[in-house]
Design an enzyme around this catalytic site. Structure first.
Site, mmCIF file in Angstrom:
data_model
loop_
_atom_site.group_PDB
_atom_site.id
_atom_site.type_symbol
_atom_site.label_atom_id
_atom_site.label_comp_id
_atom_site.label_asym_id
_atom_site.label_seq_id
_atom_site.Cartn_x
_atom_site.Cartn_y
_atom_site.Cartn_z
ATOM 1 C CB SER A 144 -0.840 0.072 1.280
ATOM 2 O OG SER A 144 -1.696 -1.000 1.388
ATOM 3 C CG HIS A 165 -1.997 -0.656 -4.507
ATOM 4 N ND1 HIS A 165 -2.526 0.594 -4.310
ATOM 5 C CD2 HIS A 165 -2.147 -1.317 -3.333
ATOM 6 C CE1 HIS A 165 -2.968 0.672 -3.060
ATOM 7 N NE2 HIS A 165 -2.760 -0.459 -2.450
ATOM 8 C CD GLU A 177 -3.121 3.203 -7.130
ATOM 9 O OE1 GLU A 177 -3.611 4.328 -7.022
ATOM 10 O OE2 GLU A 177 -2.421 2.694 -6.228
ATOM 11 C CG ASN A 215 -3.387 3.626 -0.357
ATOM 12 O OD1 ASN A 215 -4.606 3.691 -0.282
ATOM 13 N ND2 ASN A 215 -2.725 2.488 -0.298
HETATM 14 N N1 CAA Z 1 -16.962 -10.535 -2.339
HETATM 15 C C1 CAA Z 1 -17.834 -10.589 -3.357
HETATM 16 N N2 CAA Z 1 -18.814 -9.699 -3.530
HETATM 17 C C2 CAA Z 1 -18.922 -8.721 -2.627
HETATM 18 C C3 CAA Z 1 -18.054 -8.591 -1.531
HETATM 19 C C4 CAA Z 1 -17.038 -9.554 -1.407
HETATM 20 N N3 CAA Z 1 -16.153 -9.521 -0.407
HETATM 21 N N4 CAA Z 1 -18.393 -7.493 -0.819
HETATM 22 C C5 CAA Z 1 -19.434 -6.943 -1.445
HETATM 23 N N5 CAA Z 1 -19.745 -7.676 -2.540
HETATM 24 C C6 CAA Z 1 -20.734 -7.384 -3.557
HETATM 25 C C7 CAA Z 1 -21.859 -8.312 -3.458
HETATM 26 O O1 CAA Z 1 -22.297 -8.552 -4.761
HETATM 27 C C8 CAA Z 1 -22.913 -7.554 -2.697
HETATM 28 O O2 CAA Z 1 -24.110 -8.052 -3.059
HETATM 29 P P1 CAA Z 1 -24.771 -9.214 -2.122
HETATM 30 O O3 CAA Z 1 -24.975 -8.577 -0.787
HETATM 31 O O4 CAA Z 1 -25.973 -9.543 -2.886
HETATM 32 O O5 CAA Z 1 -23.822 -10.349 -2.020
HETATM 33 C C9 CAA Z 1 -22.657 -6.120 -3.153
HETATM 34 O O6 CAA Z 1 -21.236 -6.055 -3.393
HETATM 35 C C10 CAA Z 1 -23.000 -5.077 -2.140
HETATM 36 O O7 CAA Z 1 -22.371 -5.402 -0.951
HETATM 37 P P2 CAA Z 1 -22.993 -5.097 0.477
HETATM 38 O O8 CAA Z 1 -24.476 -5.021 0.368
HETATM 39 O O9 CAA Z 1 -22.379 -6.048 1.452
HETATM 40 O O10 CAA Z 1 -22.437 -3.722 0.917
HETATM 41 P P3 CAA Z 1 -22.274 -2.351 0.200
HETATM 42 O O11 CAA Z 1 -23.275 -2.075 -0.839
HETATM 43 O O12 CAA Z 1 -22.136 -1.397 1.325
HETATM 44 O O13 CAA Z 1 -20.853 -2.458 -0.530
HETATM 45 C C11 CAA Z 1 -18.523 -2.169 -0.415
HETATM 46 C C12 CAA Z 1 -19.731 -2.889 0.150
HETATM 47 C C13 CAA Z 1 -18.314 -2.594 -1.878
HETATM 48 C C14 CAA Z 1 -17.330 -2.614 0.407
HETATM 49 C C15 CAA Z 1 -18.758 -0.608 -0.352
HETATM 50 O O14 CAA Z 1 -19.124 -0.246 0.958
HETATM 51 C C16 CAA Z 1 -17.526 0.174 -0.738
HETATM 52 O O15 CAA Z 1 -17.253 0.386 -1.915
HETATM 53 N N6 CAA Z 1 -16.756 0.650 0.267
HETATM 54 C C17 CAA Z 1 -15.535 1.402 0.037
HETATM 55 C C18 CAA Z 1 -14.398 0.430 -0.220
HETATM 56 C C19 CAA Z 1 -13.105 1.142 -0.511
HETATM 57 O O16 CAA Z 1 -12.985 2.359 -0.542
HETATM 58 N N7 CAA Z 1 -12.069 0.328 -0.729
HETATM 59 C C20 CAA Z 1 -10.731 0.812 -0.935
HETATM 60 C C21 CAA Z 1 -9.972 0.744 0.365
HETATM 61 S S1 CAA Z 1 -8.348 1.384 0.229
HETATM 62 C C22 CAA Z 1 -7.453 0.127 -0.389
HETATM 63 O O17 CAA Z 1 -7.910 -0.956 -0.626
HETATM 64 C C23 CAA Z 1 -6.018 0.431 -0.678
HETATM 65 C C24 CAA Z 1 -5.033 0.225 0.395
HETATM 66 O O18 CAA Z 1 -3.869 0.003 0.042
HETATM 67 C C25 CAA Z 1 -5.343 0.343 1.856
HETATM 68 P P1 NAD Z 2 -3.581 -9.319 6.205
HETATM 69 O O1 NAD Z 2 -3.029 -9.105 7.561
HETATM 70 O O2 NAD Z 2 -5.052 -9.537 6.036
HETATM 71 O O3 NAD Z 2 -2.854 -10.573 5.505
HETATM 72 C C1 NAD Z 2 -1.472 -10.757 5.502
HETATM 73 C C2 NAD Z 2 -1.197 -12.244 5.336
HETATM 74 O O4 NAD Z 2 0.205 -12.437 5.163
HETATM 75 C C3 NAD Z 2 -1.618 -13.080 6.566
HETATM 76 O O5 NAD Z 2 -2.498 -14.108 6.160
HETATM 77 C C4 NAD Z 2 -0.301 -13.633 7.070
HETATM 78 O O6 NAD Z 2 -0.398 -14.918 7.660
HETATM 79 C C5 NAD Z 2 0.523 -13.668 5.774
HETATM 80 N N1 NAD Z 2 1.952 -13.786 6.004
HETATM 81 C C6 NAD Z 2 2.715 -13.169 6.937
HETATM 82 N N2 NAD Z 2 4.003 -13.580 6.815
HETATM 83 C C7 NAD Z 2 4.050 -14.437 5.761
HETATM 84 C C8 NAD Z 2 5.082 -15.204 5.141
HETATM 85 N N3 NAD Z 2 6.331 -15.162 5.594
HETATM 86 N N4 NAD Z 2 4.761 -15.988 4.095
HETATM 87 C C9 NAD Z 2 3.498 -16.066 3.641
HETATM 88 N N5 NAD Z 2 2.469 -15.373 4.195
HETATM 89 C C10 NAD Z 2 2.741 -14.573 5.244
HETATM 90 O O7 NAD Z 2 -3.092 -8.088 5.319
HETATM 91 P P2 NAD Z 2 -3.757 -7.486 3.990
HETATM 92 O O8 NAD Z 2 -4.731 -6.451 4.378
HETATM 93 O O9 NAD Z 2 -4.145 -8.602 3.084
HETATM 94 O O10 NAD Z 2 -2.497 -6.705 3.370
HETATM 95 C C11 NAD Z 2 -1.489 -7.388 2.650
HETATM 96 C C12 NAD Z 2 -0.692 -6.394 1.819
HETATM 97 O O11 NAD Z 2 -1.586 -5.713 0.927
HETATM 98 C C13 NAD Z 2 0.010 -5.292 2.625
HETATM 99 O O12 NAD Z 2 1.209 -4.949 1.986
HETATM 100 C C14 NAD Z 2 -1.000 -4.144 2.560
HETATM 101 O O13 NAD Z 2 -0.390 -2.890 2.739
HETATM 102 C C15 NAD Z 2 -1.518 -4.308 1.150
HETATM 103 N N6 NAD Z 2 -2.870 -3.769 0.901
HETATM 104 C C16 NAD Z 2 -3.838 -3.829 1.859
HETATM 105 C C17 NAD Z 2 -5.105 -3.331 1.577
HETATM 106 C C18 NAD Z 2 -6.230 -3.391 2.580
HETATM 107 O O14 NAD Z 2 -7.231 -2.705 2.403
HETATM 108 N N7 NAD Z 2 -6.140 -4.170 3.637
HETATM 109 C C19 NAD Z 2 -5.386 -2.808 0.305
HETATM 110 C C20 NAD Z 2 -4.360 -2.795 -0.674
HETATM 111 C C21 NAD Z 2 -3.090 -3.276 -0.364
#
Ligand code: CAA
Ligand code: NAD
Length: 308
Positions: A144, A165, A177, A215
């Site tokens: 991330s 990503h 990405e 991010n």
């Molecule tokens: N697997 C498969 N389908 C899924 C699912 C999953 N895990 N989660 C949701 N869905 C689908 C399903 O089709 C679901 O329909 P059903 O309930 O009939 O199964 C539909 O999406 C709608 O889901 P929900 O009714 O459970 O909930 P929702 O409408 O609130 O949507 C959400 C859920 C898609 C997560 C929405 O809330 C959302 O878009 N949230 C924002 C997510 C976001 O911003 N993500 C980016 C995070 S940052 C990141 O990832 C980067 C990083 O590095 C940290």
């Molecule tokens: P998580 O904690 O859900 O999963 C991490 C997994 O890595 C665990 O199942 C753990 O057992 C496994 N692990 C640890 N050490 C290991 C090893 N030596 N060999 C094999 N597996 C090992 O974390 P996550 O949220 O899936 O995040 C994973 C990566 O993806 C991170 O780099 C995070 O920054 C990135 N990421 C996270 C998100 C998010 O929304 N959570 C979104 C995009 C990218």
């Protein structure tokens, strides 16, 4: 659109066609992200091996994938239960699990690493895989926030290294990405772009800069929401309501931070605040640190800013 240079667009699409096709890949880490990446790979006809530390974690990952595939199948085959069952079976058939990557690396076209956000661990794993994988294998991290170039520096294949990503939940979020470092070859970059399309994602490319596109904007926003509550300006619930109803976001920042995982948020913030001490947006938060220290990592552990 005016931004697009038609000539370079045509040149790119020709070279995408020439890029090596990724058919078989390994996902390292079967947590929130790794399980989702494996699932989407299997749904789009790739052979995927999912690797994690032990059988228990892999069983959990398999269960998460099976539940998610059921949701996809229910939607895609609303009126055809047989077709839904066939789809589920074929997806699960495309996924194998293992506690080591060694066997899968013998033939893999691509490794996507999705272990916890820790530079030392990512470098250690890639260094090991570099000695095992054939020359053709492309390495990519789903990090991330960590610099791709620094992760890649543990290997001897900088030309076959990049960032891929994905976004959580991977089966739903349409974006991928694609990050290149200066050494990434055009062939590798084009193979990653073509694979992104084969995974049915929309790709955007970005340089190896902190947080890439999403991010770099999203994490400071999430952290500013935490600081707002720390200052006592508003409650977490009201901030969430405000951003959902006032800005049209599907989740408020506290719901989203819990959804992403508070440990992941903290890893990102700690990394950035130590790497970029002069950047005021990248500051850690006491409230976040305390929740993580108490094991309240968000939705995945049943409690974070909210209880689940
Ligand atoms: N697997 C498969 N389908 C899924 C699912 C999953 N895990 N989660 C949701 N869905 C689908 C399903 O089709 C679901 O329909 P059903 O309930 O009939 O199964 C539909 O999406 C709608 O889901 P929900 O009714 O459970 O909930 P929702 O409408 O609130 O949507 C959400 C859920 C898609 C997560 C929405 O809330 C959302 O878009 N949230 C924002 C997510 C976001 O911003 N993500 C980016 C995070 S940052 C990141 O990832 C980067 C990083 O590095 C940290
Ligand atoms: P998580 O904690 O859900 O999963 C991490 C997994 O890595 C665990 O199942 C753990 O057992 C496994 N692990 C640890 N050490 C290991 C090893 N030596 N060999 C094999 N597996 C090992 O974390 P996550 O949220 O899936 O995040 C994973 C990566 O993806 C991170 O780099 C995070 O920054 C990135 N990421 C996270 C998100 C998010 O929304 N959570 C979104 C995009 C990218």
């Amino acid at each position: 659109m005016a931004f697009v240079n038609q000539l370079s667009k045509r040149a790119l699409s020709t070279s995408v066609l020439r890029a090596a096709k990724i058919q078989e890949f390994v996902v390292i880490g079967g947590g929130l992200m790794g399980a989702g990446i494996a699932q989407v790979g299997a749904q789009t006809g790739h052979k995927v091996t999912l690797v994690d530390l032990n059988k228990e974690v892999l069983e959990k990952a398999n269960k998460r994938i099976a539940d998610s595939v059921s949701r996809v199948a229910k939607k895609q085959f609303k009126d055809d239960a047989d077709a839904a069952e066939k789809f589920k079976a074929s997806v699960m058939d495309n996924i194998s699990t293992d506690t080591t990557a060694n066997k899968a690396l013998e033939t893999a076209d691509l490794v996507v690493e999705a272990v916890v956000e820790n530079m030392g661990l990512k470098q250690k794993l890639f260094k090991e895989y570099d000695g095992i994988a054939p020359a053709k294998t492309i390495f990519a991290s789903n990090t991330s926030s960590l610099p791709i170039a620094e992760i890649a520096s543990a290997t001897t294949r900088l030309d076959r290294f990049g960032g891929l990503h994905f976004f959580n939940p991977v089966p739903v979020m349409k974006l991928l990405e694609v990050i290149r470092i200066p050494e990434t070859s055009d062939e590798t970059f084009n193979a990653m772009l073509a694979w992104g399309k084969a995974m049915k994602k929309v790709t955007v490319d970005c340089k190896d800069t902190p947080g890439f596109i999403v991010n770099r904007l999203l994490v400071p926003y999430l952290m500013e929401a935490v600081r707002m509550v720390e200052r006592g300006d508003a409650s977490a619930k009201d901030v969430d309501t405000a951003m959902k109803l006032g800005a049209g976001h599907p989740m408020g920042p506290f719901e989203l931070a819990d959804y992403v995982g508070l440990d992941t948020n903290k890893f990102i913030m700690d990394g950035w605040s130590s790497r970029y001490p002069d950047e005021t947006l990248f500051r850690a938060s006491e409230m976040l640190n305390k929740l993580v220290a108490d094991g309240k990592l968000g939705k995945k552990t049943g409690e974070g800013f909210y209880k689940y």
